[in-house]
Each structure stands twice: as C-alpha cells, then as structure tokens.
Design a protein around this motif. Structure first.
Motif, PDB file in Angstrom:
ATOM      1  N   LEU A 632       0.858  -1.285  -0.103  1.00  0.00           N
ATOM      2  CA  LEU A 632      -0.118  -0.030  -0.041  1.00  0.00           C
ATOM      3  C   LEU A 632       0.958   1.255  -0.026  1.00  0.00           C
ATOM      4  O   LEU A 632       0.601   2.070  -0.571  1.00  0.00           O
ATOM      5  N   LEU A 633       1.681   1.350   0.856  1.00  0.00           N
ATOM      6  CA  LEU A 633       2.754   2.338   0.875  1.00  0.00           C
ATOM      7  C   LEU A 633       3.396   2.820  -0.410  1.00  0.00           C
ATOM      8  O   LEU A 633       3.502   3.806  -0.795  1.00  0.00           O
ATOM      9  N   LEU A 634       3.745   1.658  -1.361  1.00  0.00           N
ATOM     10  CA  LEU A 634       4.248   1.803  -2.724  1.00  0.00           C
ATOM     11  C   LEU A 634       3.160   2.608  -3.538  1.00  0.00           C
ATOM     12  O   LEU A 634       3.720   3.239  -4.240  1.00  0.00           O
ATOM     13  N   GLU A 635       1.984   2.006  -3.368  1.00  0.00           N
ATOM     14  CA  GLU A 635       0.954   2.647  -4.273  1.00  0.00           C
ATOM     15  C   GLU A 635       0.660   4.057  -3.751  1.00  0.00           C
ATOM     16  O   GLU A 635       0.630   5.024  -4.737  1.00  0.00           O
ATOM     17  N   LEU A 636       0.608   4.703  -2.515  1.00  0.00           N
ATOM     18  CA  LEU A 636       0.464   5.819  -2.049  1.00  0.00           C
ATOM     19  C   LEU A 636       1.615   6.598  -2.505  1.00  0.00           C
ATOM     20  O   LEU A 636       1.339   7.886  -2.792  1.00  0.00           O
ATOM     21  N   CYS A 637       2.619   5.930  -2.865  1.00  0.00           N
ATOM     22  CA  CYS A 637       3.895   7.141  -3.366  1.00  0.00           C
ATOM     23  C   CYS A 637       4.089   6.898  -4.619  1.00  0.00           C
ATOM     24  O   CYS A 637       5.193   7.174  -5.178  1.00  0.00           O
ATOM     25  N   ASP A 638       3.145   6.282  -5.443  1.00  0.00           N
ATOM     26  CA  ASP A 638       3.249   6.206  -6.882  1.00  0.00           C
ATOM     27  C   ASP A 638       4.508   5.520  -7.129  1.00  0.00           C
ATOM     28  O   ASP A 638       5.152   5.704  -8.299  1.00  0.00           O
ATOM     29  N   SER A 639       4.925   4.395  -6.392  1.00  0.00           N
ATOM     30  CA  SER A 639       6.174   3.923  -6.566  1.00  0.00           C
ATOM     31  C   SER A 639       6.224   2.281  -6.948  1.00  0.00           C
ATOM     32  O   SER A 639       7.254   1.594  -7.220  1.00  0.00           O
ATOM     33  N   SER A 640       5.029   1.884  -7.310  1.00  0.00           N
ATOM     34  CA  SER A 640       4.766   0.371  -7.382  1.00  0.00           C
ATOM     35  C   SER A 640       5.606  -0.204  -8.781  1.00  0.00           C
ATOM     36  O   SER A 640       6.174  -0.925  -8.712  1.00  0.00           O
ATOM     37  N   ILE A 641       5.613   0.828  -9.601  1.00  0.00           N
ATOM     38  CA  ILE A 641       6.137   0.483 -11.047  1.00  0.00           C
ATOM     39  C   ILE A 641       7.596   0.323 -10.945  1.00  0.00           C
ATOM     40  O   ILE A 641       8.347  -0.440 -11.100  1.00  0.00           O
ATOM     41  N   THR A 642       8.159   1.759 -10.064  1.00  0.00           N
ATOM     42  CA  THR A 642       9.461   1.877 -10.182  1.00  0.00           C
ATOM     43  C   THR A 642       9.934   0.653  -9.353  1.00  0.00           C
ATOM     44  O   THR A 642      11.081  -0.146  -9.332  1.00  0.00           O
ATOM     45  N   TYR A 643       9.202   0.072  -8.232  1.00  0.00           N
ATOM     46  CA  TYR A 643       9.652  -1.036  -7.262  1.00  0.00           C
ATOM     47  C   TYR A 643       9.792  -2.457  -8.313  1.00  0.00           C
ATOM     48  O   TYR A 643      10.778  -3.046  -8.130  1.00  0.00           O
ATOM     49  N   ARG A 644       8.612  -2.610  -9.110  1.00  0.00           N
ATOM     50  CA  ARG A 644       8.608  -3.775  -9.576  1.00  0.00           C
ATOM     51  C   ARG A 644       9.907  -3.774 -10.583  1.00  0.00           C
ATOM     52  O   ARG A 644      10.543  -4.659 -10.617  1.00  0.00           O
ATOM     53  N   SER A 645      10.214  -2.653 -11.257  1.00  0.00           N
ATOM     54  CA  SER A 645      11.363  -2.686 -12.336  1.00  0.00           C
ATOM     55  C   SER A 645      12.504  -2.753 -11.660  1.00  0.00           C
ATOM     56  O   SER A 645      13.493  -3.446 -12.192  1.00  0.00           O
ATOM     57  N   ARG A 646      12.680  -2.303 -10.476  1.00  0.00           N
ATOM     58  CA  ARG A 646      13.970  -2.762  -9.698  1.00  0.00           C
ATOM     59  C   ARG A 646      14.223  -3.918  -9.012  1.00  0.00           C
ATOM     60  O   ARG A 646      15.154  -4.806  -9.001  1.00  0.00           O
ATOM     61  N   TYR A 647      12.785  -4.474  -8.570  1.00  0.00           N
ATOM     62  CA  TYR A 647      12.791  -5.765  -7.419  1.00  0.00           C
ATOM     63  C   TYR A 647      12.286  -6.850  -8.004  1.00  0.00           C
ATOM     64  O   TYR A 647      12.068  -7.800  -7.282  1.00  0.00           O
ATOM     65  N   LEU A 648      11.602  -6.603  -9.280  1.00  0.00           N
ATOM     66  CA  LEU A 648      10.350  -7.520  -9.775  1.00  0.00           C
ATOM     67  C   LEU A 648       9.387  -7.651  -8.775  1.00  0.00           C
ATOM     68  O   LEU A 648       9.231  -6.534  -8.109  1.00  0.00           O
ATOM     69  N   ALA A 649       8.934  -8.890  -8.345  1.00  0.00           N
ATOM     70  CA  ALA A 649       7.805  -9.055  -7.394  1.00  0.00           C
ATOM     71  C   ALA A 649       8.086  -8.935  -6.162  1.00  0.00           C
ATOM     72  O   ALA A 649       7.051  -8.758  -5.185  1.00  0.00           O
ATOM     73  N   ALA A 650       9.111  -9.314  -5.612  1.00  0.00           N
ATOM     74  CA  ALA A 650       9.385  -9.817  -4.272  1.00  0.00           C
ATOM     75  C   ALA A 650       9.169  -8.766  -3.279  1.00  0.00           C
ATOM     76  O   ALA A 650      10.089  -7.503  -3.553  1.00  0.00           O
ATOM     77  N   ILE A 651       8.125  -8.533  -2.447  1.00  0.00           N
ATOM     78  CA  ILE A 651       8.024  -7.425  -1.643  1.00  0.00           C
ATOM     79  C   ILE A 651       8.832  -7.404  -0.257  1.00  0.00           C
ATOM     80  O   ILE A 651       8.600  -8.608   0.479  1.00  0.00           O
ATOM     81  N   GLN A 652       9.922  -6.744   0.136  1.00  0.00           N
ATOM     82  CA  GLN A 652      10.552  -6.792   1.248  1.00  0.00           C
ATOM     83  C   GLN A 652      10.990  -5.421   1.904  1.00  0.00           C
ATOM     84  O   GLN A 652      10.696  -4.576   1.205  1.00  0.00           O
ATOM     85  N   PRO A 653      10.834  -5.388   3.225  1.00  0.00           N
ATOM     86  CA  PRO A 653      10.621  -3.996   3.884  1.00  0.00           C
ATOM     87  C   PRO A 653      11.876  -3.309   3.442  1.00  0.00           C
ATOM     88  O   PRO A 653      11.425  -2.067   3.259  1.00  0.00           O
ATOM     89  N   ALA A 654      13.175  -3.695   3.599  1.00  0.00           N
ATOM     90  CA  ALA A 654      14.228  -2.632   3.589  1.00  0.00           C
ATOM     91  C   ALA A 654      14.155  -1.929   1.967  1.00  0.00           C
ATOM     92  O   ALA A 654      14.048  -0.768   1.742  1.00  0.00           O
ATOM     93  N   PRO A 655      14.143  -2.768   0.798  1.00  0.00           N
ATOM     94  CA  PRO A 655      13.959  -2.029  -0.342  1.00  0.00           C
ATOM     95  C   PRO A 655      12.507  -1.076  -0.418  1.00  0.00           C
ATOM     96  O   PRO A 655      12.917  -0.041  -1.229  1.00  0.00           O
ATOM     97  N   VAL A 656      11.558  -1.516  -0.032  1.00  0.00           N
ATOM     98  CA  VAL A 656      10.377  -0.705  -0.130  1.00  0.00           C
ATOM     99  C   VAL A 656      10.781   0.689   0.828  1.00  0.00           C
ATOM    100  O   VAL A 656      10.429   1.646   0.263  1.00  0.00           O
TER     101      VAL A 656
END
Lengths: 766, 290
Positions: A632-656
């Motif tokens: 949700l935090l990624l979504e609110l910061c408009d950062s989901s796409i950036t995150y996916r392109s950097r880390y693919l799908a794995a959601i982990q606290p430190a990278p987020v």
C-alpha cells in the motif's frame, strides 16, 4: 418622436455624425454581435473580472461590457476635460480650506453643520502637511441634459472607483471586436496610466532616493479588490494591507522577508476613517496605529488626503458654483445636474437587439504635479431598471467602453520624469511582504493537502467500488487507508468505523459535499480559492487565469460528483489534475527566489509529513499483514512500477522503505522532499541577515535519520519485525517536520499578536 | 486657587506587549484663567519616540511610541496649576436660548467655531430623549444661562451617583431611563440634551479638588478624572463651565485638562497595543491645594 437626449439619435430622428461609422460597422456584424457579446462576457470571466467569492458560494457581481461603445467626439471631450480640470482645482481649494483655516465657515459661506456634522470630516487630519496637492486622483459622474450639454452629477474624491473596469473593458473590446477600431481613431488609455505612474515618485517626501510607493487596500473581500490588484500592478506599486505596515520611529514601514522597508507614498484606497485607530475611530483596532503622526511629520505622503471624502458630503455640491467665485475667482464651466433631471440614453445590446438605455459617464483625472490630466476614455455605466444615477458605483452591472475620438491629436504631454538615481540590483525574495509569503506557503500546503486527500480517497473508493465481497487483503488495505484518512482529518473517526460498505461509501462521498455540512475536500477548496485571491497580485494575469481556470474545473468536477463512487473518483482525479497544474505553473512561470520559494516549501513540508504519517500507519500492522502495508505504501507513493522494475515482484521491507524514505530520486518519497527543503531553506537563509537558527539543519538531520532507518531494517535478522517497530520513530520525524513548519512561520511571517485598544472604556469619576 | 496635580495611570499586562502606541490628553491646557506651571509627563518604560502637539480643539496631546517588549506601562503627569474662573455673566442678561441656537445654526463670524459643538458626536448624539428631558428647563425665551443652571440642578437632583452601573458603551437614553451613572454619563446626557435643542455644548475633561472647602459637603467624583460641561452663551458671553454632577458653576475647585465633543476626543490615556493578553489598569489622581 425621438428623444433629443439620445446619444445616437438627435431630436429630429437622424443619426448623429460620430455614430454613423460605428453603427455601420455594428450593423455589418448582424447576428454575430450577440456572439461577440457572449465572448466578451466569457473573456471577462477568464481575466478574473468575474472573480468568484472567496467562500466559493455563488459568484460576486461583475461588470459586463456591452459590445457597443459610447463614442465622444474630440470637440465634445475637450470642454469636458477643461471643465473637470477647473472643478478639480476648486475641490482642492475647498479641501485646503476645510482642513485648514476654515474661512468658508467663518465667512458664513457654508452651513457649519454641513462640515461638522459630516462623518467624513476627520478632525485629526486638519493641517496635515501637504506635498503639492491634497487631491491627486479625481473622478466625476456626468449625464447629458435635455439641452445636449453634459452636466456633473457627482464628484468622487474618496475612492473614485471604476478605472480598472474601464481599462479592462478597453482591453476586451480590442480583443473581441477588433474590427470596430480604426487605427488612430480612438485615443488610447495607456498614456494616461504611464503619466500617472511617472507622477508617483514625485509625491514622495523630499530627499528620498528611489521612493517606495504602495497601494493601500482594505484587502481581500473588499468589493473593489479586483480594481486594487489591477491598478497596483499597472502602476507598478506594491499592494499592501494595513496589517503589512508598521510605524517605527515616526516612519512607515512595510514588513518584508528582508526586514522593514520604508514606505514613502501611500495611494490610499482605504476609508480614511480606518487609517489610524489611535486617533480616528474610537472603537477600531484595525488600521495602522501612529500613521497620522508620521503623516504630520511629513515622513509619509498619503494621497488622496485622508479626509478627501468630505467633498462627497451630500449638500456640498449645491454650494460649489458660489464657492468657485470665492475661491478661484471663476465661474463653473460645467453645469450641475438639477433635481429631477434624468440621464440620456444610448443603444445597448439587449436580447440580440439594440435598445436605448440610460447611461452615466464617469471620467477620471490625475494631477501630474503641475496640472490636471483627464483620461481620454472612461466608464459608462448602463443604469439598471430603477437604479438611482447619483448612487455609488455598484460592484457590478453593464458598462460601456468610452471612446474619445481623435480629432486633431492632442497628446498628453507629461512633464519630463524627475531624474532618479540608478536602482540597486536585487535578486532576492527580500522585498516580498511577509503576509504574501505566509499566504503562498499555506497555498502550497493546502493544495498538497488536497492532493493527498484525493489520493487516499481514490485508493479507498477503488477498493469499495469493486463490487462483490472484498478479499481479506483488500479489507486490510482499506482499514489502513481509513486510518490514514482519519489521521489526516479528512474523515471523521466515527465515519471510518461505519459497519457496512454502503455507509462507508456514503462517508467517502460526503468529503466533497458542499453546503452546511461541508466535507473536507470542499473545505480545502474553499480555502484554496481564498488563498488564490489573496496572492493574486503576485501572479501574472495569465498565471491567475490558468490557476483559476484549473480551480474552476476542479470545483465543477467536485460539484458534479453526484452520489456514485464513480462520480467521486472523477472529482478526485480533477483535484489531482489541479494540484499538478499548480505545481507545473509555479515551476515554469514564477520567478525563482520570489514567492514561488514559499509555495514550494509549503508543498514539500506537507508532502513529507504525509509520507511519514502514511508510513507510520502502513507499518503499524500485525507481522502477518506486513506485506500488505508495504504494498500500500508503494501505491500511495506512486512507486509500485519503480519498485517492480528494480526488484521484480518480491516485496521486502528494506527495499520498499529505501524507495519511500531514503531514495532522493523518488519525487513522491521523503528524501526528495527533504533535499528540496534543504535547498529552499538554504536559499532563504542565505539572504537573511541572521542565519543562526539554521532551519536547513532540520531536513539535513531528517535525511540522515531516514537513511539510518533503512539501514537498521536492512541489518536486522528479521526485516518484518524491525519494520513493524518503526512507527514511533516515523512519528517523531513527523513531529520534527511540524516543528520546522512552525519555525518557518515564526521566522519569516512575523505573526503579530492581536491588537488591543486601551483607554476607551475606563470610566472617569468612579 | 493653586494646586499640585498628580495623575498616575498604570497598565499591567498578562503577556508581553511587543509594540505600543499611546495618545495622551494628560497635560492641562493653559487658559486665560488657568496657569499651568512645570508640567511634566514621565513614562516607564521610556518611549522610543515622544511627540507633543496641539490637537484640533487646541488641547495639548502627547504621542508615545514604545517598541521594546514590556509587561507594564505607567505614565505620570505632575504639574502645578492655578485657577480662578470668572463668575458667569448675570443670568438675566444672557440671550434667550432660542437666539443662541439660531446663531449656532447660521455660523459665520464669531459663531462658527461654537457651531461645531452643536452637532451630535459618537458618545453625545443630539438624542431626542435627552432633549425631551432638557427642554423642561428651557421654556420659550428663557435666558440661556437660567435654563442651564436649572438643568444642572435637576440632573443633580434626579440622578443617583452610582459607579459601576454604566460604561462608555451605555447610551445616554439608558442613563436617562435608569436615573443613575457617573460624572461622564451626566456630562454626555446634558450635552446630548443641549445639542438636541441646537445649543453648543463641550465635554470638559479635568479634575475636582480632593477635599471640599470647609463647611461644604464632600464632592462626587474627586480623586479621579472628572468631567463636566462647557455651554455656549452666545458670542458676547462665550462659554461657561457647569458641573452637573455636583450642581456647581466651575470657579476654582476644578482644573481643566482639555475639551472636545465628548469623552472620545479627550480620553486621558488611550492606546493601541500588540499583544498583552488580559490587562488591568489603575488610576490615581491627587489634586491638593498648595
């Protein structure tokens, strides 16, 4: 039978010569004329003539320009200008006497009660020192009498409003009806404004290099606010409100970011009775205490004279012919309107056809230091049904552009401008009035707050509106969003606890509701509208038009939201578009180092607070839900796409958390805001004389903290557990940001405590 | 009579005052029958700027500007004043009151300045009810001074001197209805009533000596600022000062500070301050014979 008092048609039913060409041109437009009239009305609205009320409830009355101008042949205008010049000289002499020796009363030429009983007679202003003239600006209302001669209906020496409307009408006419103008045929208005501007520095007390001229307005909410904004800009003087000024050591100063700056000339558009609460109005605390003391010392020139409205006292006009003989030894050139006389008519567009309507002509004059100069043009007011011609200028109605036709050309010959010492170069925000900086800061914060509210509401609405039963993940996300909305005071706490999805949807929709129980979004936009008006004099005309067009569109979207979640989503998208357009305009069009700095600072602080507040809520989860919060935090910061392109799908606290809190390249992340704040505050403090407080140290420290937070999580044996422990540290960062905002406010906006009046209530002889 | 005058006004503020501007009508104005010796105004904290001027009524006004934060402000006037106002003209010789009103209405030489005080002012409007009360003292053609003396006797008799029942905001019609008030109320009431009849009347700010002459009853309104009325008898006889609170013709028990249309023109200490929060004020006046 034709009325002889028609501007276009003479007593024999023939078209007057100076109307023939205009009428032919108008006729050639045919039905097109009505369309042009509509365009005039629209253009007026876009230019902000039709400013909507600060509260956003309905629209203020506006001046609409009729497409048919009122032509005045040169041979008719010249005697009017001459007659008004004489009248202005007479009024100056009357004012000089009544605020001086009062010989007119001692000689019994005026009834004492006329002066002493007038609320406009300001006793403390007697014998104020004078630079040149007491009247500097003057307007007269005239009507045409049955014999065809123009006669004076009223003198306007207090406010003399309407000039801005005249200038605006000319501009719009030239834009919308260019074919009516023949080159060189209509005398331009600009030379008059240039002449006026040239005279202003010469009003200043002797010995002032580069005199500062300020336009003193009662402020936003005054019916003539538009006029004050426009004319102060045309004349290149600072628009100030009483609260912007302070009297120190017998001088008058403007409170600016760079400290106190002396003001030499005040173009007064504030009721004289409200100038100085110490001496004038026993009940008032508004105004500038000590201003009259400064004026008596000659430290500041106030023009027109604070008591000039005395000349508008009813009953005085009847004595003027006799006073002219006594004071200036002349017979009045222009007749005065007698009781019962009504104005002449002129053709106006009404329902697609031309119809005769009564008009009152207002002409404007300025004293250039040597003599009076009349503007070759004016404002013709079309009287509404039952309107009294002698009444004050209403805030809106129908007006006409007044064309003074060029006969043999008589140009205004301005005296050569006084030599001025060269200006010091300045590239700082120093001259910005503290109040304006304050308003721009809050404008930035409020726009950003609305953007954040829209973002959260859209996310919540999307989950509610999907239909069918919500997945557990969606319910957890929704619950998290609702907590964010409650913390941000966008939803009331009880609404977030609503039992059913329908009740919840209802609560979300209520945020855009107008009316008595106005929702949070509607409230924010009312505030944005007010702030836009207050900073108007700092925006160019184009910027203001763009800001208000975007604002109007957003408010229309909000009003049209209806009762569906879909309509709400549409309205919220409009809010976000508006916010983006403000950011773009400010970045592209506002001069750096000026007001844009504070607007930007406001936005950055607000956004930074939002990120840490949302992160604190999102991380405050049972460990099993940790990933939901991160997503949700990624979504609110408009950062989901950036995150996916950097880390693919794995959601982990430190990278987020790195992306949201520490990556200075993410424009929605915290670090980006802190870096920007650091730069802005550094720019500001570089200019201030005392930089010891070190405001820029706060964002620098928070940047380090953000990095620390991420590296702590990264180093932890269980990242999820470490992340769940962060909310307290994030909230502490939020508190530091709030503290920074307070310090900026105290440091730059110099919020003064409320004024109090003393010695008005103590009873003698207890 | 010669007096030593001392007037102390002290403000205490709950919070710091950042900036203060004061306007004082505190120095007695010199008059043909009032000599003012060694007037001295002292303020603490001392002001950044002090200006002394004459106001539109000829009173002495002092402006004080304080630009350092302060939690208290005290201003003291000291002066020695000797006063002996002449006796008024013989009552029967003064013009009929209607004549005086007509002269004030017409203005012109000798009368226009008095005319300023025949029109209503914020605290002493030409009030119809006050006029209704005053008219009983002015039957047709009565000499103006006879009417005035009758009016101050009636006010003294009809009204109770009762501090605390009124404030400056109390309209004179209310004072009239409740038949009680303080010297300021009686002055405003009388002025409003006279103006309703077209007669010029001024508000006089000043003091009354602390102890009455031997054998006389205690005066009302001593030990404080006092207020009374100056009424116009026409161009030949000029102004006469009358104290409706004590039913006295002003002779040598009063000291004049200044005059105006009503209290608001001559408030002894007024000001506009920034900050300060709640405040309290104490006033002490001593007027002792020398």
């Amino acid at each position: 039978v034709a009325d002889p008092r028609d501007e276009m048609v003479d007593g024999a039913g023939a078209i007057r010569p100076h109307w023939r060409e205009l009428l032919a041109l108008t006729a050639s437009l045919g039905d097109e004329l009505q369309q042009r009239a509509d365009r005039l009305a629209r253009a007026a609205e876009e230019d902000g003539l039709a400013a909507f009320l600060p509260s956003g409830e309905g629209t203020a009355p506006v001046w609409r320009c009729d497409p048919v101008p009122l032509p005045l042949p040169a041979e008719e205008f010249a005697p009017l200008a001459e007659g008004l010049d004489q009248r202005a000289r007479l009024l100056e002499a009357v004012l000089a006497d009544l605020y001086g020796p009062q010989r007119l009363l001692a000689e019994g030429r005026l009834p004492p009660s006329l002066v002493f009983g007038s609320p406009a007679y300001l006793r403390p202003c007697r014998n104020l020192p004078v630079r040149g003239v007491r009247l500097h600006f003057y307007a007269a209302d005239l009507i045409r009498r049955p014999d065809g001669a123009w006669a004076v209906l009223a003198d306007r020496t207090g406010g003399a409003h309407g000039l801005a409307t005249a200038l605006e009408s000319r501009k719009l006419m030239a834009r919308v009806l260019p074919e009516l103008f023949r080159p060189g045929q209509v005398r331009p208005l600009r030379p008059f404004i240039d002449l006026w501007q040239d005279t202003l520095p010469r009003l200043a007390p002797p010995g002032r290099a580069n005199p500062a001229v300020a336009w003193l307005t009662p402020g936003l909410g005054h019916p003539r606010w538009f006029e004050h904004v426009l004319l102060s800009r045309e004349l290149a003087c600072t628009l100030v409100e009483p609260g912007d000024l302070t009297v120190r050591g017998g001088g008058v100063f403007l409170k600016t970011l760079g400290g106190l700056q002396q003001v030499d000339v005040l173009l007064r558009r504030l009721d004289g009775r409200l100038l100085d609460p110490l001496e004038l109005d026993a009940a008032a605390t508004a105004g500038i205490p000590g201003l009259l003391d400064a004026a008596r010392d000659g430290a500041v020139v106030i023009t027109n004279h604070p008591g000039s409205a005395l000349l508008e006292t009813p009953g005085l006009i009847a004595h003027l012919p006799a006073l002219a003989e006594r004071l200036i030894g002349e017979t009045l050139l222009l007749p005065q309107v007698q009781p019962g006389e009504s104005p002449s008519t002129t053709p106006c567009l009404d329902g697609g056809r031309l119809a005769p309507r009564q008009v009152v002509l207002r002409l404007f004059l300025v004293h250039d230091g040597a003599s009076w100069q009349a503007m070759p043009g004016g404002m013709a007011r079309v009287l509404a049904e039952g309107e009294v011609p002698s009444g004050p200028l209403p805030p809106g109605g129908v007006c006409k552009d007044v064309w003074v036709l060029a006969g043999e050309r008589i140009d205004i010959l301005a005296p050569a401008p006084a030599p001025m010492p060269p200006l010091k170069l300045r590239r700082t925000a120093g001259e910005l009035p503290s109040r304006v900086a304050d308003q721009l800061f809050w404008f930035g914060r409020t726009v950003e707050r609305a953007d954040r509210a829209a973002r959260l509401l859209r996310a919540a609405g999307a989950r509610l509106g999907r239909g069918g039963a919500m997945l557990p993940r969606e319910m957890a996300e929704l619950e998290c969003l609702l907590r964010c909305l409650v913390e941000a005071a966008i939803l009331p706490a009880e609404a977030a606890n609503a039992a059913t999805p329908a009740a919840l949807a209802q609560a979300l929709r209520a945020t855009v509701r107008e009316g008595r129980e106005r929702g949070a979004i509607a409230r924010l936009f009312a505030e944005i509208t007010r702030l836009t008006e207050t900073v108007r004099d700092r925006l160019t005309g184009d910027m203001y038009a763009t800001f208000t067009a975007a604002l109007r569109a957003a408010r229309e979207d909000i009003a049209a939201a209806g009762s569906s979640l879909d309509g709400l989503a549409h309205a919220l998208a409009g809010v976000q578009r508006y916010s983006a357009s403000v950011a773009g305009m400010a970045a592209e069009n506002m001069v750096r180092g000026g007001g844009s700095l504070f607007l930007d600072l406001g936005r950055r602080i607000e956004r930074a607070q939002a990120v840490v507040a949302e992160a604190a809520v999102a991380l405050d989860q049972p460990p099993a839900h940790g990933e939901i919060g991160l997503r949700l935090l990624l979504e609110l910061c408009d950062s989901s796409i950036t995150y996916r392109s950097r880390y693919l799908a794995a959601i982990q606290p430190a990278p987020v958390l790195d992306l949201v809190l520490a990556d200075a390249g993410n424009p929605r992340g915290l670090a980006f805001q802190l870096v920007a704040m650091h730069g802005l505050l550094g720019e500001l403090e570089g200019e201030a004389e005392e930089a010891q407080e070190g405001l820029a140290a706060t964002p620098a420290g928070l940047l380090v903290l953000g990095e620390q937070l991420v590296s702590d999580v990264l180093a932890a044996p269980d990242q999820a557990v470490a992340a769940a422990a962060l909310p307290d540290r994030l909230r502490a960062m939020g508190a530091a940001l709030a503290g920074l905002s307070d310090r900026v406010t105290r440091r730059y906006f110099a919020l003064l405590p409320a004024p109090q009046a003393l010695g008005r209530g103590e009873t003698a002889g207890k | 009579m010669k007096y030593r005058l001392r007037h102390v006004t002290a403000y205490r503020y709950a919070e710091s005052v950042d900036l203060a501007t004061h306007l004082l009508h505190l120095e007695p104005r010199p008059l043909p029958h009032q000599q003012v010796l060694a007037p001295c105004i002292a303020a603490a904290p001392s002001p950044a700027r002090a200006v002394r001027r004459t106001d539109t009524f000829g009173n002495i006004a002092v402006w004080l500007f304080l630009d350092q934060p302060h939690a208290a402000f005290e201003v003291t006037l000291q002066a020695e004043v000797s006063v002996t106002f002449p006796p008024p003209p013989p009552t029967a010789d003064t013009p009929a009151w209607e004549r005086v009103a007509a002269l004030a209405r017409e203005g012109g030489p000798d009368c226009w300045q008095a005319a300023e005080f025949a029109v209503g002012s914020p605290l002493a409007p030409a009030d119809a009810a006050a006029g209704g009360y005053a008219i009983a003292s002015f039957p047709p053609a009565r000499p103006v001074l006879a009417g005035l003396l009758d009016l101050i006797a009636r006010i003294r008799r009809d009204f109770a001197f009762r501090p605390g029942v009124t404030s400056l905001a109390t309209p004179i019609a209310r004072v009239l209805a409740q038949r009680a008030g303080v010297c300021q109320d009686f002055a405003h009431l009388m002025i409003g009533g006279l103006r309703a009849l077209g007669l010029p009347a001024r508000y006089v700010s000043g003091y009354l000596q602390t102890r009455p002459p031997p054998g006389q009853p205690p005066r009302r309104g001593a030990d404080q600022s006092h207020a009374w009325v100056s009424a116009w008898l026409g161009p030949a006889d000029g102004w006469v000062d009358l104290d409706p609170t004590n039913d006295l013709i002003v002779r040598d028990e009063h000291v004049v500070l200044g005059w105006g249309r009503d209290f608001s023109d001559v408030s002894p200490v007024r000001g506009v301050i920034l900050g300060g929060g709640a405040h309290s004020v104490t006033v002490a006046v001593d007027l002792d014979p020398l």
